[in-house]
Scaffold this motif. Structure first.
Motif, PDB file in Angstrom:
ATOM      1  N   UNK A 104       0.841  -1.200   0.000  1.00 40.05           N
ATOM      2  CA  UNK A 104       0.000   0.000   0.000  1.00 40.05           C
ATOM      3  C   UNK A 104       0.877   1.251   0.000  1.00 40.05           C
ATOM      4  N   UNK A 105       0.423   2.275  -0.696  1.00 35.18           N
ATOM      5  CA  UNK A 105       1.105   3.570  -0.713  1.00 35.18           C
ATOM      6  C   UNK A 105       0.077   4.650  -0.388  1.00 35.18           C
ATOM      7  N   UNK A 106       0.449   5.561   0.504  1.00 36.50           N
ATOM      8  CA  UNK A 106      -0.439   6.644   0.931  1.00 36.50           C
ATOM      9  C   UNK A 106       0.169   7.979   0.515  1.00 36.50           C
ATOM     10  N   UNK A 107      -0.654   8.864   0.011  1.00 35.19           N
ATOM     11  CA  UNK A 107      -0.202  10.202  -0.334  1.00 35.19           C
ATOM     12  C   UNK A 107      -1.192  11.219   0.191  1.00 35.19           C
ATOM     13  N   UNK A 108      -0.749  12.443   0.416  1.00 36.67           N
ATOM     14  CA  UNK A 108      -1.618  13.518   0.870  1.00 36.67           C
ATOM     15  C   UNK A 108      -1.525  14.677  -0.112  1.00 36.67           C
ATOM     16  N   UNK A 109      -2.683  15.165  -0.538  1.00 40.40           N
ATOM     17  CA  UNK A 109      -2.714  16.275  -1.495  1.00 40.40           C
ATOM     18  C   UNK A 109      -3.781  17.275  -1.096  1.00 40.40           C
ATOM     19  N   UNK A 110      -3.424  18.557  -1.158  1.00 40.02           N
ATOM     20  CA  UNK A 110      -4.403  19.608  -0.911  1.00 40.02           C
ATOM     21  C   UNK A 110      -5.424  19.623  -2.045  1.00 40.02           C
ATOM     22  N   UNK A 111      -6.660  20.001  -1.716  1.00 36.87           N
ATOM     23  CA  UNK A 111      -7.724  20.006  -2.717  1.00 36.87           C
ATOM     24  C   UNK A 111      -7.435  20.980  -3.858  1.00 36.87           C
ATOM     25  N   UNK A 112      -6.574  21.990  -3.593  1.00 31.15           N
ATOM     26  CA  UNK A 112      -6.242  22.960  -4.635  1.00 31.15           C
ATOM     27  C   UNK A 112      -5.144  22.455  -5.575  1.00 31.15           C
ATOM     28  N   UNK A 113      -4.509  21.336  -5.225  1.00 32.04           N
ATOM     29  CA  UNK A 113      -3.435  20.800  -6.068  1.00 32.04           C
ATOM     30  C   UNK A 113      -4.042  19.884  -7.133  1.00 32.04           C
ATOM     31  N   UNK A 114      -4.771  20.483  -8.046  1.00 26.92           N
ATOM     32  CA  UNK A 114      -5.532  19.724  -9.042  1.00 26.92           C
ATOM     33  C   UNK A 114      -4.635  18.858  -9.933  1.00 26.92           C
TER      34      UNK A 114
END
Length: 340
Positions: free
Chosen positions: A287-297
């Motif tokens: 498994x790989x997890x990433x975090x992205x802000x909603x503005x980083x389209x």
């Protein structure tokens, strides 16, 4: 319920990890994670601040609160806070007592800005922060890729670039030159990443500390490098990062994926990310997890194309604000490599 609030110690970390895991119902937080994070903060060249407390009743830890400064968005008067109480201990005044402890601590330090987060599917947590003067700043998604769902994409680096790991690049061109080339692209990519809190440039000391973190994965940072014959031999044109999970050897977390301005719109970021994930899959990563802000389209679109699926968003919330003049001064000093 009768309980006391006291400062946390390292011996509390197994119980604190259980509290954080139960409170947020997501990724398991281990004692090793907490210890590594605390060590990174306490030894960072910027002199970052860390304070932690637990709520305890009859020898059982039933709540946790922490205050920390993050290197990547550091300002001496900005702090990030975490507060966690498992559901079975909610509505008994524990969260309020911990919040009051944090508030008193930060007021004593002359705080100007406090950042906190709450899950969008936990409206009581959002309301708890709103009652204390926090307002929504942005939303960030944890996107999870189960490696069995990795979408195979036939992409590769375009002509004029080669793939190498940071580990091999350091051996090839030397430690100082490799890290300086990495730092230049790392800072440029972070500066242009969509975010509400401006990214502070990393000095060379910051980069060395960054790469000494216990979760550093030597095979996990991949670069697109320009070979001889281009404008600058050995320039890092793009990078992507994977980091170890101390609680699960079959799980990785992503770090930064980005491209230097002069090399954008050539598919480098996608090609690097695909190459890194395919190598992780061959190593048996589950498994790989990433975090992205909603503005980083753009990055959200890449992750969706690869098979990542979003979890409920973290609502990033803020109390107060750093004045723009003060922030600009700190960032200017950091860009010159000074310690702040």
């Amino acid at each position: 319920m009768n309980f006391t609030v006291r400062e946390a110690t390292e011996s509390d970390y197994p119980a604190v990890g259980a509290v954080l895991t139960a409170a947020h119902g997501g990724r398991t937080v281990s004692a090793a994670d907490l210890k590594a994070s605390a060590e990174k903060t306490r030894t960072h060249p910027k002199g970052l601040h860390l304070a932690q407390w637990v709520a305890e009743t009859r020898g059982e830890i039933v709540g946790f609160a922490g205050v920390v400064q993050w290197a990547g968005s550091h300002h001496p008067d900005r702090y990030n806070t975490t507060l966690a109480v498992p559901p079975q201990f909610g509505r008994q005044g524990i969260g309020t007592a911990l919040a009051e402890t944090v508030q008193a601590h930060l007021q004593g330090r002359g705080v100007q800005e406090v950042l906190a987060a709450a899950k969008e599917n936990e409206p009581y947590a959002v309301a708890f922060l709103e009652r204390r003067g926090f307002t929504e700043l942005e939303r960030e998604f944890a996107n999870i890729l189960h490696m069995a769902d990795l979408v195979p994409l036939a992409v590769s680096l375009p002509a004029g670039y080669r793939l190498t790991s940071l580990q091999d690049f350091r051996a090839e061109v030397g430690e100082e030159r490799a890290l300086e080339a990495f730092r230049a692209t790392f800072n440029e990519a972070r500066a242009d990443e969509p975010r509400q809190i401006p990214a502070q440039p990393y000095s060379m000391d910051d980069i060395r500390a960054y790469l000494k973190h216990p979760t550093f994965f030597p095979e996990g940072i991949w670069l697109a490098v320009t070979p001889s014959g281009m404008t600058q031999s050995g320039e890092v044109a793009a990078l992507t990062e994977l980091w170890q999970d101390l609680g699960d050897p079959q799980r990785l977390s992503t770090g930064l994926t980005g491209t230097a301005r002069a090399h954008r719109r050539r598919g480098l970021a996608l090609a690097l990310k695909v190459a890194a994930l395919e190598r992780a899959q061959r190593r048996g990563i589950r498994q790989v997890i990433t975090h992205n802000a909603s503005v980083n389209v753009p990055m959200l679109a890449i992750n969706e194309k690869l098979g990542f699926r979003p979890e409920p968003a973290d609502i990033q919330m803020r109390w107060g604000a750093i004045c723009s003049k003060s922030l600009a001064k700190v960032m200017q000093e950091a860009s010159k490599g000074q310690k702040v």
